[in-house]
Write an enzyme that holds these catalytic residues in place. Sequence first.
Site, PDB file in Angstrom:
ATOM      1  CE  LYS A  22      -3.828  -2.223   2.465  1.00  0.00           C
ATOM      2  NZ  LYS A  22      -4.574  -2.295   3.744  1.00  0.00           N
TER       3      LYS A  22
ATOM      4  CB  ALA B  33      -1.589   0.773   8.243  1.00  0.00           C
ATOM      5  CG  ASP B  34      -3.413  -5.263   5.752  1.00  0.00           C
ATOM      6  OD1 ASP B  34      -4.314  -4.797   5.033  1.00  0.00           O
ATOM      7  OD2 ASP B  34      -3.401  -6.440   6.150  1.00  0.00           O
ATOM      8  CD  GLN B  35      -6.396  -4.827  13.078  1.00  0.00           C
ATOM      9  OE1 GLN B  35      -7.554  -4.625  12.739  1.00  0.00           O
ATOM     10  NE2 GLN B  35      -5.891  -4.361  14.206  1.00  0.00           N
TER      11      GLN B  35
ATOM     12  CB  ALA C  23       1.785  -4.625   9.182  1.00  0.00           C
TER      13      ALA C  23
END
Length: 202
Positions: free
Chosen positions: A62, A78-80, A115
């Site tokens: 991203k 960001a990611d989850q 993250a």
Amino acid sequence: MSIWRGQQKLILASQSRARKMLLENAGLDFEALLADIDERAVQANSGLAAPGAIAGLLAREKALFVSRQKPRQYVVGADQTLALGQRMFSKPAGRAQAAEQLRALAGHVHELHSAVAVARDGTVLFSDVSVARMSMRRFTDAEIEAYLDQAGAAVTTSVGAYQLESLGVHLFERIEGDHFTILGLPLLSLLAFLRGENLLAV
């Protein structure tokens, strides 16, 4: 007055309300842009299985996607991911899937892997992954239905069908991990990186 010292605004490669709120509350001068990547395709093509590794990959992708459109600017991705043992969860497609996810999670401990990555000019400069352990209490089908009635469409906007900062707090009996990780952005490590780049006044 912003504490941001960068010559150009920070870019957040996300439209997440929670992530925008965290950066706003931290006093950062930023612009939020959508990272239009096919997350499921990126995940499938990576061959990765570990939830933390997948979250890290997606955060980096991203950040890279948006950084290629914004030369010289720092871009935060960001990611989850949510995992119950080996099973990973995605955002539910509707109420029925949200109810199924809640039944699967009830009475168990699941993990949120959050993250963050920072890219500039198509290069990743920083990445980090943090973990929160979430103990969901047992509840009846009637309680699930009551929760879904109250939460409404919001249950489809986050993995696991809950938002801890809202009605989702009623679903839990114990939480191990920091608030920022749960909301999907390891903020303390991100701020430490930005400080190291002399981009923050504090």
